[in-house]
Scaffold this motif. Structure first.
Motif, mmCIF file in Angstrom:
data_model
loop_
_atom_site.group_PDB
_atom_site.id
_atom_site.type_symbol
_atom_site.label_atom_id
_atom_site.label_comp_id
_atom_site.label_asym_id
_atom_site.label_seq_id
_atom_site.Cartn_x
_atom_site.Cartn_y
_atom_site.Cartn_z
ATOM 1 N N GLY A 7 -6.850 5.904 -15.106
ATOM 2 C CA GLY A 7 -5.911 6.997 -14.827
ATOM 3 C C GLY A 7 -4.752 6.520 -13.980
ATOM 4 N N ALA A 8 -4.974 5.443 -13.225
ATOM 5 C CA ALA A 8 -3.936 4.898 -12.344
ATOM 6 C C ALA A 8 -3.147 3.818 -13.068
ATOM 7 N N GLY A 9 -1.925 3.620 -12.623
ATOM 8 C CA GLY A 9 -1.124 2.514 -13.134
ATOM 9 C C GLY A 9 -1.545 1.226 -12.447
ATOM 10 N N HIS A 10 -1.373 0.111 -13.134
ATOM 11 C CA HIS A 10 -1.727 -1.193 -12.565
ATOM 12 C C HIS A 10 -0.791 -2.251 -13.130
ATOM 13 N N SER A 26 -8.963 7.861 -3.427
ATOM 14 C CA SER A 26 -8.051 6.731 -3.220
ATOM 15 C C SER A 26 -6.671 7.275 -2.877
ATOM 16 N N HIS A 27 -5.726 6.367 -2.525
ATOM 17 C CA HIS A 27 -4.446 6.784 -1.953
ATOM 18 C C HIS A 27 -4.766 7.684 -0.765
ATOM 19 N N ASN A 28 -5.672 7.218 0.051
ATOM 20 C CA ASN A 28 -6.179 7.960 1.208
ATOM 21 C C ASN A 28 -6.778 6.923 2.152
ATOM 22 N N ASN A 42 5.587 -4.680 -5.016
ATOM 23 C CA ASN A 42 5.868 -3.249 -5.251
ATOM 24 C C ASN A 42 5.087 -2.659 -6.413
ATOM 25 N N GLU A 43 3.772 -2.814 -6.359
ATOM 26 C CA GLU A 43 2.964 -2.132 -7.379
ATOM 27 C C GLU A 43 3.007 -0.637 -7.143
ATOM 28 N N GLU A 44 2.990 -0.228 -5.867
ATOM 29 C CA GLU A 44 2.767 1.183 -5.571
ATOM 30 C C GLU A 44 3.941 2.087 -5.959
ATOM 31 N N GLY A 45 5.152 1.584 -5.832
ATOM 32 C CA GLY A 45 6.286 2.474 -6.108
ATOM 33 C C GLY A 45 6.491 3.508 -5.019
ATOM 34 N N THR A 91 0.833 -1.213 0.000
ATOM 35 C CA THR A 91 0.000 0.000 0.000
ATOM 36 C C THR A 91 0.867 1.262 0.000
ATOM 37 N N GLN A 92 0.197 2.367 -0.169
ATOM 38 C CA GLN A 92 0.822 3.686 0.009
ATOM 39 C C GLN A 92 1.011 3.922 1.519
ATOM 40 N N PRO A 93 1.794 4.945 1.900
ATOM 41 C CA PRO A 93 1.971 5.221 3.337
ATOM 42 C C PRO A 93 0.648 5.557 4.030
ATOM 43 N N MET A 116 3.581 12.846 -14.194
ATOM 44 C CA MET A 116 2.687 13.467 -15.192
ATOM 45 C C MET A 116 2.031 12.365 -16.025
ATOM 46 N N ARG A 117 0.753 12.562 -16.308
ATOM 47 C CA ARG A 117 0.013 11.521 -17.038
ATOM 48 C C ARG A 117 -0.961 12.131 -18.054
ATOM 49 N N HIS A 118 -1.172 11.418 -19.125
ATOM 50 C CA HIS A 118 -2.178 11.800 -20.135
ATOM 51 C C HIS A 118 -2.420 10.583 -21.031
HETATM 52 C C1 GLV Z 1 -0.494 3.456 -8.811
HETATM 53 O O1 GLV Z 1 -0.895 3.423 -7.667
HETATM 54 C C2 GLV Z 1 -0.429 4.688 -9.554
HETATM 55 O O2 GLV Z 1 0.380 5.544 -9.184
HETATM 56 O O3 GLV Z 1 -1.203 4.892 -10.481
#
Ligand code: GLV
Ligand code: MN
Ligand code: MN
Length: 417
Positions: A355-358, A381-383, A127-130, A86-88, A287-289
């Motif tokens: 929008g999220a990485g998986h 999310s991430h919350n 380590n999905e989250e990075g 998970t995230q922190p 950054m994402r698009h």
């Molecule tokens: C994975 O959690 C992401 O950053 O999209």
């Protein structure tokens, strides 16, 4: 279609039980990858899978593969899964839902004595989250041949511990070479982590792909000096430069609305004293698009802005691109299986680009893949307050089971003919 039904209570119990491992006072989970808490949840997963009669293989990136035999041991498994790190300040559902819904789907098959054509596998990717080791999705990236094992093992957290050492420390460096076995297909269920399904009152997101994403590490260098005695015109304040770079990332993303996003998630100023002008700042940019051409332009604009800021404030600005993930399109056959699974259960659907990485984004490079999204409250999310209801989780798990069975039937038809 079969009338097999997953058990919503059992799935919910597993979610709530594993949420205690690293559970936070605010109701979330802090279970960073390759920590002792990660070991505990892995032990839990392994014991549960073995109790269902699965064999559990572990590869040298710590990815876990719980396998149930099918009619044909020589056919690569149809896999489902996600991640247990998970995230922190993570929630109870990001990743965990994908692994535990997969376990519940498998348990439903076991209890019904339903024999699939292909073996079925439940995967927990490392380590999905990075969040601890950048970049994200390391094990699935190695599995798909995007990263080498050596690159992965050498990643360091912010305290200098390597991924390889942390993996050995928790006893989860397995004997199998990562990527050493093939998959017939991969299905991942996940909470949406955004607002659209809830906003439109849809039960299920049929995920057709994942947007492009890039990560950068930026170091801004100026000069440490005395906060009380250095006149403003003489300063080379790295944090003032970094603050302007943060604003530039935000502005560039807003300029490319509605799809662009840009985030500075880490900002570390040195030496970190109230009365020293910061001489060095480390920051990360995400950054994402969905469109690579737009992302290229965003990168150029942020780089130009950072260089201008550096020039104006007499700072050195070094920008390093550390992760570059192109957009991903999922496989038509897997998407069709998800649609079929949702229709069989009478759920409303909406196509959606993630929008999220998986992990599915990397697995898609080497096996037919698709994803299933379920709504989450307020798109948060991430919350730690991240929430999807028991019914929403169950709906996703049911579609996952039906999609896997639909794919298994297609596979049987294709290979028998
Ligand atoms: C994975 O959690 C992401 O950053 O999209
Ligand atoms: Mn996730
Ligand atoms: Mn996440």
């Amino acid at each position: 279609m079969t009338n097999l039904k997953i058990d919503p209570e059992r799935l919910w119990d597993d979610l709530m039980q594993t949420a205690q491992i690293g559970g936070t006072p605010k109701g979330g989970i802090c279970r960073l990858t390759l920590t002792d808490l990660d070991r505990q949840v892995r032990d839990w997963f392994k014991a549960r899978a073995e109790a269902l009669g699965c064999t559990v293989a572990i590869d040298d990136m710590g990815a876990m593969f719980a396998r149930r035999k099918g009619q044909h041991a020589d056919i690569p498994p149809i896999a489902m899964g996600s991640h247990l790190d998970t995230q922190p300040t993570g929630g109870k559902f990001d990743g965990a839902l994908g692994v535990l819904a997969a376990l519940e789907a498998l348990r439903t098959l076991v209890n019904a004595g339903y024999e699939t054509f292909a073996p079925i596998e439940v995967i927990n990717w490392t380590n999905e989250e990075g969040a601890r080791f950048a970049p994200a999705m390391i094990a699935s990236g190695v599995f798909a041949g995007v990263f080498t094992r050596d690159f992965a093992a050498a990643r360091q957290d912010r305290t200098g511990v390597t991924f390889g050492d942390a993996l050995a420390q928790i006893g989860y460096r397995g004997p199998e070479a990562c990527g050493g076995h093939k998959l017939s297909a991969f299905f991942e269920i996940h909470i949406e982590q955004g607002p659209y399904l809830e906003q439109e009152g849809k039960d299920i997101g049929v995920v057709t792909g994942v947007q492009a994403m890039r990560w950068y590490e930026v170091t801004v260098t100026g000069q440490d000096t005395h906060a009380g005695t250095t006149p403003m015109p003489r300063r080379r304040d790295a944090l003032v430069g970094a603050a302007r770079i943060v604003a530039a990332v935000d502005a560039v993303a807003r300029k490319n609305a509605p799809y662009a996003v840009g985030t500075v998630g880490i900002l570390e100023a040195k030496p970190g004293s109230p009365n020293v002008v910061p001489g060095e700042v480390y920051l990360t940019v995400d950054m994402r698009h969905p469109d690579m051409a737009v992302l290229d332009r965003m990168e150029r604009d942020v780089t130009a802005a950072a260089n201008t800021i550096g020039g104006e404030l007499a700072l050195e600005v070094a920008i390093k691109n550390i992760w570059n993930q192109p957009p991903v399109l999922f496989h038509d056959d897997c998407i069709a299986a998800v649609r079929e699974g949702a229709a069989a259960s009478g759920f409303s659907t909406r196509d959606i680009v993630s929008g999220a990485g998986h992990d599915a984004a990397y697995v898609a490079r080497i096996a037919p893949t698709a994803m299933i999204f379920v709504p989450c409250r307020d798109g948060i999310s991430h919350n730690e307050s991240e929430y999807s209801s028991k019914e929403q989780c169950a709906a996703g798990a049911q579609v996952l089971l039906q999609a896997v069975l639909a794919y298994d039937r297609r596979l049987a038809e294709r290979l028998r003919s």
